[in-house]
Design a protein around this motif. Structure first.
Motif, PDB file in Angstrom:
ATOM      1  N   GLU A  89       5.287  11.134 -13.675  1.00 18.64           N
ATOM      2  CA  GLU A  89       6.055  10.865 -12.463  1.00 18.64           C
ATOM      3  C   GLU A  89       5.204  11.094 -11.223  1.00 18.64           C
ATOM      4  N   GLY A  90       4.385  12.181 -11.233  1.00 19.59           N
ATOM      5  CA  GLY A  90       3.516  12.449 -10.094  1.00 19.59           C
ATOM      6  C   GLY A  90       2.472  11.375  -9.911  1.00 19.59           C
ATOM      7  N   GLY A  91       1.968  10.826 -11.063  1.00 18.95           N
ATOM      8  CA  GLY A  91       0.970   9.769 -10.965  1.00 18.95           C
ATOM      9  C   GLY A  91       1.532   8.510 -10.360  1.00 18.95           C
ATOM     10  N   LEU A  92       2.794   8.160 -10.738  1.00 20.85           N
ATOM     11  CA  LEU A  92       3.426   6.980 -10.160  1.00 20.85           C
ATOM     12  C   LEU A  92       3.690   7.177  -8.681  1.00 20.85           C
ATOM     13  N   ARG A  93       4.140   8.385  -8.314  1.00 24.58           N
ATOM     14  CA  ARG A  93       4.404   8.658  -6.895  1.00 24.58           C
ATOM     15  C   ARG A  93       3.130   8.522  -6.083  1.00 24.58           C
ATOM     16  N   ARG A  94       2.025   9.030  -6.620  1.00 26.60           N
ATOM     17  CA  ARG A  94       0.756   8.947  -5.910  1.00 26.60           C
ATOM     18  C   ARG A  94       0.279   7.518  -5.788  1.00 26.60           C
ATOM     19  N   ARG A  95       0.527   6.729  -6.842  1.00 21.84           N
ATOM     20  CA  ARG A  95       0.079   5.338  -6.826  1.00 21.84           C
ATOM     21  C   ARG A  95       0.808   4.537  -5.752  1.00 21.84           C
ATOM     22  N   PHE A  96       2.120   4.750  -5.653  1.00 26.38           N
ATOM     23  CA  PHE A  96       2.909   3.947  -4.723  1.00 26.38           C
ATOM     24  C   PHE A  96       2.861   4.487  -3.296  1.00 26.38           C
ATOM     25  N   THR A  97       2.250   5.649  -3.093  1.00 26.45           N
ATOM     26  CA  THR A  97       2.071   6.165  -1.736  1.00 26.45           C
ATOM     27  C   THR A  97       0.594   6.349  -1.422  1.00 26.45           C
ATOM     28  N   SER A  98      -0.252   5.589  -2.103  1.00 24.90           N
ATOM     29  CA  SER A  98      -1.671   5.683  -1.827  1.00 24.90           C
ATOM     30  C   SER A  98      -1.980   5.036  -0.486  1.00 24.90           C
ATOM     31  N   ALA A  99      -3.113   5.437   0.091  1.00 27.72           N
ATOM     32  CA  ALA A  99      -3.496   4.913   1.401  1.00 27.72           C
ATOM     33  C   ALA A  99      -3.652   3.401   1.365  1.00 27.72           C
ATOM     34  N   ARG A 100      -4.179   2.893   0.291  1.00 24.42           N
ATOM     35  CA  ARG A 100      -4.400   1.450   0.189  1.00 24.42           C
ATOM     36  C   ARG A 100      -3.073   0.685   0.204  1.00 24.42           C
ATOM     37  N   VAL A 101      -2.088   1.199  -0.532  1.00 26.25           N
ATOM     38  CA  VAL A 101      -0.776   0.559  -0.558  1.00 26.25           C
ATOM     39  C   VAL A 101      -0.131   0.605   0.823  1.00 26.25           C
ATOM     40  N   VAL A 102      -0.255   1.763   1.501  1.00 26.57           N
ATOM     41  CA  VAL A 102       0.350   1.914   2.822  1.00 26.57           C
ATOM     42  C   VAL A 102      -0.275   0.944   3.820  1.00 26.57           C
ATOM     43  N   VAL A 103      -1.589   0.762   3.750  1.00 24.95           N
ATOM     44  CA  VAL A 103      -2.249  -0.184   4.651  1.00 24.95           C
ATOM     45  C   VAL A 103      -1.681  -1.581   4.456  1.00 24.95           C
ATOM     46  N   TRP A 104      -1.489  -1.990   3.202  1.00 28.80           N
ATOM     47  CA  TRP A 104      -0.937  -3.325   2.946  1.00 28.80           C
ATOM     48  C   TRP A 104       0.520  -3.414   3.393  1.00 28.80           C
ATOM     49  N   LEU A 105       1.249  -2.306   3.298  1.00 30.73           N
ATOM     50  CA  LEU A 105       2.625  -2.305   3.804  1.00 30.73           C
ATOM     51  C   LEU A 105       2.649  -2.523   5.311  1.00 30.73           C
ATOM     52  N   VAL A 106       1.745  -1.845   6.022  1.00 30.64           N
ATOM     53  CA  VAL A 106       1.677  -2.000   7.479  1.00 30.64           C
ATOM     54  C   VAL A 106       1.286  -3.431   7.838  1.00 30.64           C
ATOM     55  N   ILE A 107       0.346  -3.992   7.101  1.00 30.27           N
ATOM     56  CA  ILE A 107      -0.038  -5.386   7.340  1.00 30.27           C
ATOM     57  C   ILE A 107       1.160  -6.311   7.106  1.00 30.27           C
ATOM     58  N   GLY A 108       1.920  -6.026   6.054  1.00 29.04           N
ATOM     59  CA  GLY A 108       3.098  -6.839   5.773  1.00 29.04           C
ATOM     60  C   GLY A 108       4.131  -6.774   6.887  1.00 29.04           C
ATOM     61  N   VAL A 109       4.366  -5.561   7.423  1.00 35.04           N
ATOM     62  CA  VAL A 109       5.306  -5.412   8.535  1.00 35.04           C
ATOM     63  C   VAL A 109       4.801  -6.171   9.757  1.00 35.04           C
ATOM     64  N   ALA A 110       3.492  -6.079  10.027  1.00 30.73           N
ATOM     65  CA  ALA A 110       2.912  -6.774  11.182  1.00 30.73           C
ATOM     66  C   ALA A 110       3.113  -8.281  11.071  1.00 30.73           C
ATOM     67  N   LEU A 111       2.808  -8.834   9.912  1.00 32.40           N
ATOM     68  CA  LEU A 111       2.969 -10.286   9.729  1.00 32.40           C
ATOM     69  C   LEU A 111       4.431 -10.690   9.799  1.00 32.40           C
ATOM     70  N   LEU A 112       5.311  -9.836   9.255  1.00 34.89           N
ATOM     71  CA  LEU A 112       6.741 -10.132   9.307  1.00 34.89           C
ATOM     72  C   LEU A 112       7.259 -10.083  10.743  1.00 34.89           C
ATOM     73  N   SER A 113       6.736  -9.153  11.543  1.00 39.51           N
ATOM     74  CA  SER A 113       7.132  -9.059  12.949  1.00 39.51           C
ATOM     75  C   SER A 113       6.692 -10.297  13.724  1.00 39.51           C
ATOM     76  N   ILE A 114       5.479 -10.746  13.459  1.00 35.47           N
ATOM     77  CA  ILE A 114       4.974 -11.955  14.128  1.00 35.47           C
ATOM     78  C   ILE A 114       5.815 -13.166  13.733  1.00 35.47           C
ATOM     79  N   ALA A 115       6.056 -13.303  12.427  1.00 37.62           N
ATOM     80  CA  ALA A 115       6.822 -14.453  11.949  1.00 37.62           C
ATOM     81  C   ALA A 115       8.250 -14.431  12.484  1.00 37.62           C
ATOM     82  N   THR A 116       8.874 -13.236  12.481  1.00 44.62           N
ATOM     83  CA  THR A 116      10.254 -13.127  12.977  1.00 44.62           C
ATOM     84  C   THR A 116      10.322 -13.471  14.458  1.00 44.62           C
ATOM     85  N   GLY A 117       9.343 -12.978  15.222  1.00 41.98           N
ATOM     86  CA  GLY A 117       9.313 -13.285  16.646  1.00 41.98           C
ATOM     87  C   GLY A 117       9.146 -14.759  16.917  1.00 41.98           C
TER      88      GLY A 117
END
Length: 393
Positions: A2-30
């Motif tokens: 369980e700890g390994g899965l939590r670490r995988r889904f909250t890794s820095a690399r995943v978070v960076v892609w999440l932020v990129i996704g929000v940025a692109l979604l904000s641009i597209a929505t606007g």
């Protein structure tokens, strides 16, 4: 697990892609909201004024671009980029609410889900923003040129058409310095024309310098990364990777061939020419002393899975092993000892496993003399199937 899965889904690399996704979604929505325009009363039955909904459709796109810039900084491990993202994500969610359209609901949800993930990995972004003297001077020149044009234009506002406020003065300076020149505000006297020419010279010159000094290094790093010559960004986001401390021509080359394509790794080497050669070969490598604490922290020894030390210098290897063990007491360390008598020394330094190439000579002698189980050991070292493990010998 369980700890390994939590670490995988909250890794820095995943978070960076999440932020990129929000940025692109904000641009597209606007962009979509701007193209369709506010219709009806919105999601809140007219509670949000039409003017606010229309304005946030424009500013939402701008916020998206700013968040995209912050995501680039996150990939470089910048602390300032983390702060910027932590501020912009709630702003993005608020923009989604104020736009009050069905298109903005995913933006609100995605932004709010990304924010806690960003906080979970906040310790991964510690790199300071380092600007050279030329970059600082260029930024100051851009700001100074804008202040000069804005203050001067406002002081001479009676010499311009349709220039009445500070915002009009800033607008005139920006479009003049950027050489856009819409023509809606123009000088009406010789003095104003002379002033406009100085704004063009100072403003356009500062903008050109900024493009060269501030943004050229970013573009160079991007091209270098594409060509395999720069790996710092990848290193900042690595987790559970292998550190190869030092480079020995007899062993390390075969080690890297074994690792390529299967395991994330970072090589730390002191020879600058060797580092360039490895980068040309698209190896993940940084230049530095393998026993330097700062260097090991830069390559993420606190989040690495294991360390491998295999050069031909047992003394240097011992120091690297000792430093790695001090920085991360729980990490697995494997080392190679050129001389048999140094095996115990490397173990005392902190290595979990020490392999000595000198043992191959011993194995050859035992094989020649008919030693027991030597054939099975040789088969195992050659990668052939065997019913025994190394611990049996």
């Amino acid at each position: 697990m369980e700890g390994g899965l939590r670490r995988r889904f909250t890794s820095a690399r995943v978070v960076v892609w999440l932020v990129i996704g929000v940025a692109l979604l904000s641009i597209a929505t606007g962009l979509v909201t701007t193209a369709t325009g506010p219709t009806g009363g919105g999601l809140f039955g007219g509670l949000i004024p039409r003017a606010v909904r229309q304005t946030t459709s424009y500013t939402g796109t701008i916020v998206g671009f700013l968040l995209l810039v912050a995501a680039v900084g996150l990939r470089r491990g910048l602390r300032a980029a983390w702060y910027a993202s932590a501020i912009l994500l709630p702003v993005t969610a608020i923009h989604g609410l104020l736009q009050s359209t069905p298109y903005s609901l995913p933006l609100v949800v995605f932004s709010l889900l990304t924010l806690p993930a960003l906080f979970l990995v906040r310790t991964r972004f510690q790199q300071p923003v380092e600007l050279s003297a030329a970059q600082v001077a260029t930024a100051a020149a851009v700001v100074g040129a804008q202040l000069y044009g804005t203050i001067g234009a406002y002081a001479l506002r009676t010499n311009f058409s349709d220039l009445n406020t500070w915002f009009d003065a800033f607008y005139f300076t920006l479009i003049t310095a950027s050489t856009v020149g819409y023509g809606d505000i123009h000088p009406t006297t010789t003095v104003a024309r002379a002033f406009g020419m100085t704004v063009i010279v100072f403003g356009a010159g500062s903008f050109a310098a900024a493009l060269g000094v501030l943004f050229a290094p970013i573009l160079e790093n991007s091209f270098a990364s594409a060509l395999g010559k720069s790996t710092n960004t990848n290193i900042n986001l690595m987790e559970d990777h292998l550190l190869v401390l030092g480079y020995g021509h007899l062993l390390t080359e075969s080690i890297l061939d074994e690792l390529d394509g299967g395991t994330e790794y970072v090589v730390v080497a002191e020879d600058s020419d060797l580092v360039e050669d490895l980068r040309e070969a698209k190896k993940t490598v940084i230049h530095g002393d393998p026993s330097d604490e700062d260097v090991l922290q830069r390559v993420g020894i606190d989040r690495a899975k294991s360390v491998l030390v295999a050069t031909e210098d047992d003394a240097a290897d011992s120091l690297a092993v000792l430093t790695a063990r001090q920085l991360n007491p729980d990490i697995r360390i494997v080392a190679s000892a050129t001389e048999r008598e140094n095996v115990r020394k490397l173990r005392r330094a902190g290595a979990d496993i020490v392999v000595s190439p000198a043992l191959i000579g011993r194995m050859l002698v035992q094989a020649a003399l008919g030693g027991e189980h030597v054939e099975e050991l040789a088969a195992q070292l050659a990668g052939e199937p065997s019913n025994r493990t190394l611990d049996d010998f």
